[in-house]
Design a protein around this motif. Structure first.
Motif, PDB file in Angstrom:
ATOM      1  N   PRO A 157       0.843  -1.108   0.122  1.00  0.00           N
ATOM      2  CA  PRO A 157       0.132   0.153   0.008  1.00  0.00           C
ATOM      3  C   PRO A 157       0.765   1.254   0.109  1.00  0.00           C
ATOM      4  CG  PRO A 157      -0.876  -1.452   1.599  1.00  0.00           C
ATOM      5  CD  PRO A 157       0.557  -2.263   1.025  1.00  0.00           C
ATOM      6  N   ASN A 158       0.130   2.351  -0.296  1.00  0.00           N
ATOM      7  CA  ASN A 158       0.905   3.695   0.025  1.00  0.00           C
ATOM      8  C   ASN A 158       2.152   4.039  -0.733  1.00  0.00           C
ATOM      9  OD1 ASN A 158       0.294   6.112   1.211  1.00  0.00           O
ATOM     10  ND2 ASN A 158       1.826   5.750   2.579  1.00  0.00           N
ATOM     11  N   TYR A 314       1.373  -2.113   7.734  1.00  0.00           N
ATOM     12  CA  TYR A 314       0.340  -1.268   7.378  1.00  0.00           C
ATOM     13  C   TYR A 314      -1.070  -1.133   8.409  1.00  0.00           C
ATOM     14  CZ  TYR A 314       3.095   0.009   3.433  1.00  0.00           C
ATOM     15  OH  TYR A 314       4.344   0.425   2.553  1.00  0.00           O
ATOM     16  N   THR A 315      -1.166  -2.288   9.216  1.00  0.00           N
ATOM     17  CA  THR A 315      -2.242  -2.474   9.951  1.00  0.00           C
ATOM     18  C   THR A 315      -2.376  -1.502  11.272  1.00  0.00           C
ATOM     19  OG1 THR A 315      -1.205  -3.719  11.502  1.00  0.00           O
ATOM     20  CG2 THR A 315      -2.150  -4.946   9.582  1.00  0.00           C
ATOM     21  N   PRO A 316      -3.502  -1.249  11.621  1.00  0.00           N
ATOM     22  CA  PRO A 316      -3.902  -0.068  12.640  1.00  0.00           C
ATOM     23  C   PRO A 316      -3.076  -0.470  13.772  1.00  0.00           C
ATOM     24  CG  PRO A 316      -5.813  -0.309  11.416  1.00  0.00           C
ATOM     25  CD  PRO A 316      -4.773  -1.449  10.701  1.00  0.00           C
ATOM     26  N   GLU A 317      -2.849  -1.635  14.020  1.00  0.00           N
ATOM     27  CA  GLU A 317      -2.279  -2.090  15.230  1.00  0.00           C
ATOM     28  C   GLU A 317      -0.710  -1.720  15.278  1.00  0.00           C
ATOM     29  OE1 GLU A 317      -1.482  -6.219  17.996  1.00  0.00           O
ATOM     30  OE2 GLU A 317      -2.058  -6.442  15.788  1.00  0.00           O
ATOM     31  N   ALA A 318      -0.031  -1.900  14.036  1.00  0.00           N
ATOM     32  CA  ALA A 318       1.384  -1.483  13.855  1.00  0.00           C
ATOM     33  C   ALA A 318       1.409  -0.048  13.741  1.00  0.00           C
ATOM     34  CB  ALA A 318       1.825  -2.264  12.697  1.00  0.00           C
ATOM     35  N   GLN A 319       0.547   0.786  12.832  1.00  0.00           N
ATOM     36  CA  GLN A 319       0.774   2.194  12.643  1.00  0.00           C
ATOM     37  C   GLN A 319       0.575   3.089  13.970  1.00  0.00           C
ATOM     38  OE1 GLN A 319       1.041   4.360   9.816  1.00  0.00           O
ATOM     39  NE2 GLN A 319       2.087   2.296   9.260  1.00  0.00           N
ATOM     40  N   VAL A 330       0.404   6.613   8.598  1.00  0.00           N
ATOM     41  CA  VAL A 330       0.105   6.504   7.030  1.00  0.00           C
ATOM     42  C   VAL A 330      -1.452   6.183   7.253  1.00  0.00           C
ATOM     43  CG1 VAL A 330       2.299   6.274   6.251  1.00  0.00           C
ATOM     44  CG2 VAL A 330       1.073   4.225   6.572  1.00  0.00           C
ATOM     45  N   ASP A 331      -1.913   5.388   7.930  1.00  0.00           N
ATOM     46  CA  ASP A 331      -3.014   5.008   7.968  1.00  0.00           C
ATOM     47  C   ASP A 331      -4.078   6.029   8.488  1.00  0.00           C
ATOM     48  OD1 ASP A 331      -5.623   3.836   9.399  1.00  0.00           O
ATOM     49  OD2 ASP A 331      -4.853   1.838   8.655  1.00  0.00           O
ATOM     50  N   ALA A 332      -5.201   6.509   7.715  1.00  0.00           N
ATOM     51  CA  ALA A 332      -5.991   7.549   7.794  1.00  0.00           C
ATOM     52  C   ALA A 332      -6.984   7.219   9.056  1.00  0.00           C
ATOM     53  CB  ALA A 332      -6.848   8.001   6.821  1.00  0.00           C
ATOM     54  N   THR A 333      -7.361   6.229   9.340  1.00  0.00           N
ATOM     55  CA  THR A 333      -8.198   5.962  10.497  1.00  0.00           C
ATOM     56  C   THR A 333      -7.244   6.129  11.737  1.00  0.00           C
ATOM     57  OG1 THR A 333      -7.597   3.571  10.575  1.00  0.00           O
ATOM     58  CG2 THR A 333      -9.491   4.290   9.312  1.00  0.00           C
ATOM     59  N   VAL A 334      -6.038   5.689  11.806  1.00  0.00           N
ATOM     60  CA  VAL A 334      -5.265   5.939  13.194  1.00  0.00           C
ATOM     61  C   VAL A 334      -5.032   7.373  13.210  1.00  0.00           C
ATOM     62  CG1 VAL A 334      -2.865   5.376  14.191  1.00  0.00           C
ATOM     63  CG2 VAL A 334      -4.362   3.613  12.888  1.00  0.00           C
ATOM     64  N   ALA A 336      -6.674   9.760  12.634  1.00  0.00           N
ATOM     65  CA  ALA A 336      -7.975  10.581  13.048  1.00  0.00           C
ATOM     66  C   ALA A 336      -8.259  10.102  14.354  1.00  0.00           C
ATOM     67  CB  ALA A 336      -9.070  10.141  12.328  1.00  0.00           C
ATOM     68  N   GLU A 337      -7.624   9.164  14.964  1.00  0.00           N
ATOM     69  CA  GLU A 337      -8.007   8.946  16.545  1.00  0.00           C
ATOM     70  C   GLU A 337      -7.639  10.066  17.442  1.00  0.00           C
ATOM     71  OE1 GLU A 337      -5.958   5.295  17.252  1.00  0.00           O
ATOM     72  OE2 GLU A 337      -7.294   3.960  15.653  1.00  0.00           O
ATOM     73  N   PRO A 338      -8.286  10.402  18.462  1.00  0.00           N
ATOM     74  CA  PRO A 338      -7.918  11.578  19.140  1.00  0.00           C
ATOM     75  C   PRO A 338      -6.643  11.716  19.814  1.00  0.00           C
ATOM     76  CG  PRO A 338     -10.219  10.644  19.859  1.00  0.00           C
ATOM     77  CD  PRO A 338      -9.458   9.618  18.734  1.00  0.00           C
ATOM     78  N   GLU A 339      -6.040  10.693  20.251  1.00  0.00           N
ATOM     79  CA  GLU A 339      -4.590  10.795  20.825  1.00  0.00           C
ATOM     80  C   GLU A 339      -3.777  11.225  19.915  1.00  0.00           C
ATOM     81  OE1 GLU A 339      -1.334   7.587  22.238  1.00  0.00           O
ATOM     82  OE2 GLU A 339      -3.042   6.872  21.753  1.00  0.00           O
ATOM     83  N   PHE A 340      -3.682  10.849  18.645  1.00  0.00           N
ATOM     84  CA  PHE A 340      -2.900  11.158  17.415  1.00  0.00           C
ATOM     85  C   PHE A 340      -3.218  12.452  16.716  1.00  0.00           C
ATOM     86  CE2 PHE A 340      -2.536   6.457  17.837  1.00  0.00           C
ATOM     87  CZ  PHE A 340      -1.348   6.281  18.700  1.00  0.00           C
ATOM     88  N   ALA A 341      -4.408  12.746  16.524  1.00  0.00           N
ATOM     89  CA  ALA A 341      -5.090  13.816  16.060  1.00  0.00           C
ATOM     90  C   ALA A 341      -4.474  14.972  16.846  1.00  0.00           C
ATOM     91  CB  ALA A 341      -6.503  13.923  15.636  1.00  0.00           C
ATOM     92  N   GLN A 342      -4.504  14.739  17.945  1.00  0.00           N
ATOM     93  CA  GLN A 342      -4.016  15.930  18.847  1.00  0.00           C
ATOM     94  C   GLN A 342      -2.342  16.151  18.821  1.00  0.00           C
ATOM     95  OE1 GLN A 342      -5.147  15.838  23.010  1.00  0.00           O
ATOM     96  NE2 GLN A 342      -4.339  17.764  23.250  1.00  0.00           N
ATOM     97  N   LYS A 343      -1.584  14.959  18.722  1.00  0.00           N
ATOM     98  CA  LYS A 343      -0.353  15.017  18.606  1.00  0.00           C
ATOM     99  C   LYS A 343       0.372  15.425  17.562  1.00  0.00           C
ATOM    100  CE  LYS A 343       3.080  11.559  20.072  1.00  0.00           C
ATOM    101  NZ  LYS A 343       3.428  10.344  20.417  1.00  0.00           N
ATOM    102  N   TYR A 344      -0.365  15.021  16.320  1.00  0.00           N
ATOM    103  CA  TYR A 344       0.073  15.552  14.885  1.00  0.00           C
ATOM    104  C   TYR A 344      -0.889  16.142  14.399  1.00  0.00           C
ATOM    105  CZ  TYR A 344       2.990  11.522  15.955  1.00  0.00           C
ATOM    106  OH  TYR A 344       3.890  10.460  16.656  1.00  0.00           O
ATOM    107  N   PRO A 345      -0.944  17.842  14.653  1.00  0.00           N
ATOM    108  CA  PRO A 345      -1.790  18.562  14.059  1.00  0.00           C
ATOM    109  C   PRO A 345      -1.671  18.606  12.378  1.00  0.00           C
ATOM    110  CG  PRO A 345      -0.234  19.930  15.284  1.00  0.00           C
ATOM    111  CD  PRO A 345      -0.130  18.271  15.545  1.00  0.00           C
ATOM    112  N   PRO A 346      -2.673  18.827  11.642  1.00  0.00           N
ATOM    113  CA  PRO A 346      -2.456  18.989  10.033  1.00  0.00           C
ATOM    114  C   PRO A 346      -1.453  20.013   9.660  1.00  0.00           C
ATOM    115  CG  PRO A 346      -4.577  19.728  10.758  1.00  0.00           C
ATOM    116  CD  PRO A 346      -4.016  19.048  12.035  1.00  0.00           C
TER     117      PRO A 346
END
Length: 382
Positions: A157-158, A314-319, A330-334, A336-346
């Motif tokens: 992927p990707n 590439y699985t959510p678990e590894a990402q 690189v996984d969009a769902t990960v 978007a998770e609150p913990e990482f969305a805050q940690k990595y602002p766009p």
């Protein structure tokens, strides 16, 4: 008496007896049956003689991968230094999953170092099954050496990118020079610490961040050249690699600012350090590719398991483990998770190496002998 002795004795006896045609035919049939039985038993004994090992020579029609998968498997992962924390968290999860699903134990040899040096080591004979490197240019060098088949980036992927980061500007406590963006690095009186892009993969990303900050905000190449020249005039020393640049800034106390990976800074924070840094809103996506070393997995019979491990990354678990270690998922769902969305602002304006022509063009245009960076250095020394 052995089977072959009994067959020979039976044949001699048949030859000595006065028999009719019917009896002769019966004897011949009996001899042939015994002969075929002997051949069958011999093959069976030979097969048993190999014991429990999976010897490819004993199975001419079997592929090395299929044969190896009957026993335990050893993989060699060669990666650039800053991925170590992530891989050491991910690998046990993969081992457990593979054991559960296939009843097979996988062990890993791991090697971490500078991306350029790791690339040279693989080309020179380090038999990596999998390489995870800082930039696609390094993977392309291994491909050119004949170890990776063309099109590797299409097999996963990707486009083969499994981890990514962005460039950050680290400053002194309290940021006394008020450095907030790339433009501030070109101001008089500012001293920047960075590595030499001729020798460091990280430094090439740094250069692209500076150049692209002009190109991607409406400037042309003349303005980009002028800006990057001013920035490099503010660099008192070009270190050979990113690690040395970090030591010069933190341990030796030189410079007002340092360009580094965001993930490196996050990892430093996890180790108790408290660096002051900013993430410029115009930035480069530092994309790190993963690839299977085709020649080596064929030799080792490890292709199936190597492919499974790469896909697992590439699985959510590894990402999530990459994200915990400072890499942007690189996984969009990960992501978007609150913990990482805050940690990595766009990032407002995020560009890639492909936006600047791809690594083949980038190397030729900027970093080959006599290219743009050499011209910048030449003008500074005049």
């Amino acid at each position: 008496m052995s089977l072959w002795q009994r067959l020979t004795q039976r044949l001699r006896w048949s030859q000595q007896q006065p028999v009719g045609k019917t009896q002769l035919l019966t004897s011949l049939k009996s001899f042939v049956s015994l002969f075929l039985l002997g051949i069958t038993l011999s093959v069976a004994v030979a097969s048993c003689g190999t014991g429990g090992t999976n010897n490819p020579a004993a199975s001419p029609g079997a592929s090395p991968s299929a044969t190896a998968n009957k026993g335990n498997v050893e993989l060699t992962l060669v990666s650039f230094a800053v991925t170590k924390a992530a891989h050491e968290a991910i690998i046990p999860k993969f081992i457990a999953q593979w054991q559960k699903e296939h009843g097979q134990t996988v062990t890993f040899n791991q090697s971490y170092g500078g991306s350029g040096s790791q690339t040279r080591a693989v080309i020179d004979g380090l038999e990596a099954d999998i390489v995870h490197l800082a930039l696609a240019l390094d993977t392309a060098k291994i491909e050119k050496a004949g170890l990776i088949e063309p099109g590797w980036e299409k097999e996963v992927p990707n486009e083969g990118i499994v981890s990514k980061s962005v460039a950050a500007i680290v400053t002194r406590d309290g940021n006394p020079k008020g450095i907030k963006n790339w433009e501030d690095l070109a101001k008089d009186g500012v001293k920047l610490i960075t590595a030499d892009p001729k020798t460091s993969g990280v430094a090439r990303w740094n250069f692209l961040a500076l150049w692209g900050s002009v190109i991607k905000t409406g400037g042309d190449e003349t303005k980009a050249l002028d800006f990057t020249t001013k920035v490099y005039k503010n660099v008192p020393i070009l270190t050979k690699d990113a690690r040395e640049a970090t030591d010069v800034f933190f341990k030796q106390g030189q410079g007002d600012a340092l360009i580094n990976y965001e993930n490196e800074i996050i990892l430093a924070g996890q180790k108790g350090e408290k660096p002051t840094y900013t993430i410029p809103e115009v930035n480069v996506s530092i994309d790190n590719p993963i690839a299977i070393v085709d020649k080596n997995v064929t030799k080792h019979g490890t292709k199936e398991v190597a492919e499974a491990f790469v896909k697992f990354l590439y699985t959510p678990e590894a990402q999530r483990e990459f994200a915990k270690a400072g890499f942007r998922p690189v996984d969009a769902t990960v992501a978007a998770e609150p913990e990482f969305a805050q940690k990595y602002p766009p990032i407002k304006t995020l560009f890639t190496a492909q936006d600047l022509g791809g690594w083949g063009e980038i190397q030729k245009k900027f970093f080959d002998d006599g290219a743009v960076f050499d011209k910048i250095q030449g003008s500074i020394k005049q």
